[in-house]
Write a protein that holds these residues in place. Structure first.
Motif, mmCIF file in Angstrom:
data_model
loop_
_atom_site.group_PDB
_atom_site.id
_atom_site.type_symbol
_atom_site.label_atom_id
_atom_site.label_comp_id
_atom_site.label_asym_id
_atom_site.label_seq_id
_atom_site.Cartn_x
_atom_site.Cartn_y
_atom_site.Cartn_z
ATOM 1 N N ARG A 49 0.837 -1.204 0.000
ATOM 2 C CA ARG A 49 0.000 0.000 0.000
ATOM 3 C C ARG A 49 0.876 1.260 0.000
ATOM 4 O O ARG A 49 0.584 2.226 -0.709
ATOM 5 C CB ARG A 49 -0.940 -0.007 1.208
ATOM 6 N N ALA A 78 2.090 1.730 -3.488
ATOM 7 C CA ALA A 78 1.007 2.151 -4.385
ATOM 8 C C ALA A 78 0.679 3.630 -4.179
ATOM 9 O O ALA A 78 0.557 4.397 -5.148
ATOM 10 C CB ALA A 78 -0.234 1.290 -4.141
ATOM 11 N N LYS A 121 1.372 6.585 -6.649
ATOM 12 C CA LYS A 121 0.067 7.016 -7.189
ATOM 13 C C LYS A 121 -0.434 6.050 -8.270
ATOM 14 O O LYS A 121 -0.838 6.477 -9.361
ATOM 15 C CB LYS A 121 0.144 8.451 -7.727
ATOM 16 N N ARG A 175 -2.414 1.860 -8.810
ATOM 17 C CA ARG A 175 -3.145 0.774 -8.172
ATOM 18 C C ARG A 175 -2.381 -0.524 -8.412
ATOM 19 O O ARG A 175 -1.890 -0.768 -9.516
ATOM 20 C CB ARG A 175 -4.568 0.676 -8.750
ATOM 21 N N GLN A 195 -2.572 -4.612 -8.436
ATOM 22 C CA GLN A 195 -3.437 -5.782 -8.413
ATOM 23 C C GLN A 195 -2.569 -6.950 -7.952
ATOM 24 O O GLN A 195 -1.617 -7.327 -8.645
ATOM 25 C CB GLN A 195 -3.960 -6.044 -9.826
ATOM 26 N N GLY A 223 -6.231 3.215 -11.950
ATOM 27 C CA GLY A 223 -7.209 3.275 -10.864
ATOM 28 C C GLY A 223 -6.727 4.125 -9.708
ATOM 29 O O GLY A 223 -5.626 4.682 -9.739
ATOM 30 N N GLU A 224 -7.579 4.225 -8.701
ATOM 31 C CA GLU A 224 -7.241 4.961 -7.481
ATOM 32 C C GLU A 224 -5.997 4.346 -6.837
ATOM 33 O O GLU A 224 -5.888 3.114 -6.778
ATOM 34 C CB GLU A 224 -8.400 4.851 -6.479
ATOM 35 N N PRO A 225 -5.089 5.167 -6.294
ATOM 36 C CA PRO A 225 -3.936 4.611 -5.586
ATOM 37 C C PRO A 225 -4.393 3.666 -4.475
ATOM 38 O O PRO A 225 -5.255 4.016 -3.663
ATOM 39 C CB PRO A 225 -3.252 5.847 -5.004
ATOM 40 N N GLY A 226 -3.875 2.432 -4.474
ATOM 41 C CA GLY A 226 -4.258 1.448 -3.466
ATOM 42 C C GLY A 226 -4.014 0.049 -3.979
ATOM 43 O O GLY A 226 -3.283 -0.152 -4.945
ATOM 44 N N LEU A 227 -4.663 -0.916 -3.334
ATOM 45 C CA LEU A 227 -4.449 -2.331 -3.656
ATOM 46 C C LEU A 227 -5.755 -3.011 -4.031
ATOM 47 O O LEU A 227 -6.797 -2.743 -3.437
ATOM 48 C CB LEU A 227 -3.915 -3.088 -2.421
ATOM 49 N N ASP A 228 -5.673 -3.926 -5.015
ATOM 50 C CA ASP A 228 -6.712 -4.934 -5.193
ATOM 51 C C ASP A 228 -6.103 -6.262 -4.775
ATOM 52 O O ASP A 228 -5.115 -6.697 -5.374
ATOM 53 C CB ASP A 228 -7.141 -5.042 -6.665
#
Lengths: 310, 310
Positions: free
Chosen positions: B208, B211, B215, B217, B219, B286-291
Motif C-alpha cells: 500500500r 502504491a 500514485k 493501483r 493488483q 485506478g485509485e492509488p491502493g491495492l486490489d
C-alpha cells in the motif's frame, strides 16, 4: 524542512550529493531525559541543543553542516503540545545552523524521552581537523568563554545561593540551553588548526583527550582561561566556583592548537568572525597529559576532573 | 572494526569518501526493547537484526552498504556479558554485510534498552530506487518467501499450538531473528526496478505504501505470494494463518515493480544471485491502493491490515 533528496520523508532513505572535492564528516550525539536534560526542560530549547551539540562537533572538525537525521523515542506521556513546541524549536535551529532534515525514525518507548541526531557535514578532501595533530611548539587556543553552561546548570539546580543580577542569570541559562556552535570559525580553523575538539565534557577533560590522542603534553595557564562577565562576578563572591568553571561541561566552545607564529592571524580571524579566541597555553615535550598552571589551594587536584552527567 | 576514516573511534567524527560518480544514501532505524524486541532476546541476534533491518533499506533502494553509526542506550541492568555477546553478534553481522562502524554514541538510560543505527550506502548518481516510480503495465515482484518472520513471532509468543517439526521451528525462528537483507540483488534491482521498498511492516501495508507513493493501483494475486515449506505446512493445518502471513511484518524481503517484459531477465538475475524472485501482481489504472485477488472468506477485509508492534 527536508533536503531535496529527502523526498519529503516519504521514502525509506534519503539520497545526497557529496561534491567531488569534498569528504563527508559524520557525527552522532544522543540525549536522554534525566541524563542529559531534565524532564521539564523547554522542548524548543531541547531541540536547539540537540542540533547545536551535533553542529559543534562538525564545527570543531572544520566541517560545514550538510544535513541530519533524527530519531525520537517518545514515551506515551508526551503530548501534541510538546511535539509542536519541539518541532518549532527544531525549525528555528535549522534556520540558524543552515541545515535540513533528511529522515530518521520515530519510536515509542516505555522509558524516558530520548533524542538522537546523526549529523553530516562536508570538508575539503583531507582537511578534517582531528584530535590528533598537535605539535610541540604549537599554541593552545579556546573560543568564547568557559564555564558559563556549568554555572547555568548550578543555577537550575538551585546550587547558587548568592544574589545574581537578572541579566547574568539570563545569560548563564542561555549559555546552558542555547549553545552557539562556532560554525563561523570553521574556515579559519581549517587554515590554522593542527588539532581541535569541542568542549562538551569540560575544559580539563577535553584538553586531556586532545593531549592523549595527539600524544603531546599541554601546558595550560588556567589564569588565562577566558571567563564571561557573569562568571567573573560569581567567582568574586565564591572563588571555589573556579573549579566548576574549569571542569564543567556543555560549553560547546572549540579548543584547538595552531602554530604559535600564527597567533595574530588567528586573533584577526576571530575578530572577523565575531568570535573571541584566547590563547591559553602551549604544546610542550613530555608525557601525554596536562600541566595546569596557576591553580590555587584545593584546585590543585583538578587534573583528574571532568564532567559527570547528572 | 571501524572504517579507516573512523580513526579507531578516537575522534569526535568520522570522515568518508564518496566517489565522484556516486551518491550517498542514508537510512535510520531504531529498535526499543519491549516494542521491537523482547528483553530476553539473544544479544547476538539483536545485533544482527539491528544491522540487517538497516541493510535491508539500503538493498531495497539499490544501494551498496558503506558504513554505519551506532547509538546504544543501555539501562544499568545490562552487564558485561550482554555487551560482549552483542559486540560479537555485531562483528558477525558486519562481516556478513561487508560494512564497518564509523562511530556513534553510548548513553545510559533509566528506561528500556534501545539501539539506533544510521546506515550509509552508495548508489550510482540518480539511480536510487524510490517508492515512487511504478508505472501502469509494470509487473510486481517480491523476493524470498513471505510471512515466515510473523509465524516465527507467533511461535515465540506461544500462539502456535499445533505440532511443528523441529526443522520448521528452527527455520521460522531464524527468519525472525536473523533476516537476510537482499544485498545480492542490488545491482539487478537498479537495472530493472521502477519502484521498490523492503517489507518490514507487512506485505499488505508495504505494498500500500508503494502504491500510494507511486500514485498507482496494484493488483496483487494473493495466491501467488511465495510461501516457504514451513509456512505451507502450518497453513495446511490452520488456514487462518494465511492472514498472518499476508499482513505480518519483519520479513525484510524486497517488493518491487519492473517492466513486465523484463520478467525473464529478472528471474535469471534472481537465480544468478541465489534469491528467489516471484511475480505476484501488476500495476493497473485506478485509485492509488491495492486490489487483493484470491482472498477467501474472512480474509476479504485484509485490505486494512498491517503490522502492529507488540
Amino acid at each position: 524542512m527536508g533536503v531535496p533528496g529527502a523526498f519529503d520523508l516519504t521514502d525509506d532513505a534519503a539520497v545526497l550529493d557529496v561534491p567531488y572535492d569534498q569528504q563527508l564528516v559524520v557525527t552522532t550525539d544522543a540525549m536522554v531525559s534525566g541524563v542529559h536534560f531534565l524532564p521539564h526542560d523547554n522542548p524548543a530549547d531541547l531541540a536547539w541543543k540537540l542540533l547545536a551539540v551535533n553542529m559543534s562537533d562538525l564545527a570543531a572538525k572544520g566541517a560545514e553542516p550538510l544535513a541530519y537525521s533524527l530519531v525520537t523515542a517518545l514515551p506515551k506521556t508526551i503530548g501534541d503540545e510538546w511535539v509542536e513546541a519541539f518541532a518549532k524549536g527544531l525549525g528555528e535551529a535549522q534556520r540558524q545552523f543552515r541545515i535540513n532534515l533528511l529522515g530518521g525514525d520515530s519510536v515509542s518507548t516505555s522509558g524516558p524521552l530520548s533524542l538522537t541526531v546523526t549529523a553530516l557535514g562536508l570538508v575539503p578532501c583531507n582537511r578534517m581537523i582531528r584530535r590528533k595533530g598537535a605539535r610541540v611548539g604549537d599554541a593552545l587556543f579556546v573560543t568564547g568563554s568557559i564555564g558559563d553552561a556549568a554555572l547555568g546548570l548550578r543555577l537550575v539546580q538551585g546550587a547558587l545561593t548568592q544574589p545574581i543580577p537578572e541579566g547574568d542569570r539570563a545569560y548563564l541559562l542561555s549559555r546552558l540551553h542555547r549553545p552557539l556552535p562556532r560554525l563561523d570559525l570553521v574556515a579559519s580553523l581549517r587554515v590554522f588548526g593542527t588539532a581541535a575538539l569541542d568542549i562538551s565534557d569540560g575544559l580539563v577533560a577535553d584538553l586531556r583527550h586532545l593531549a592523549v590522542t595527539s600524544k603531546v603534553r599541554l601546558q595550560v595557564d588556567t589564569q588565562a582561561v577566558p571567563l564571561s562577565g557573569a562568571a567573573l562576578r560569581l567567582l568574586v563572591g565564591v572563588p571555589a566556583l573556579r573549579r566548576v568553571v574549569l571542569t564543567g561541561g556543555d560549553d560547546y566552545e572549540v579548543a584547538f592548537t595552531a602554530p604559535a607564529d600564527k597567533a595574530e592571524d588567528i586573533a584577526a580571524a576571530g575578530i572577523n568572525a565575531g568570535i573571541k579566541v584566547t590563547r591559553i597555553g602551549k604544546v610542550v615535550e613530555g608525557e601525554p597529559g596536562l600541566d595546569l598552571l596557576g591553580l590555587e589551594g584545593a584546585e590543585t587536584d583538578l587534573g583528574v576532573g571532568g564532567w559527570r552527567h547528572c
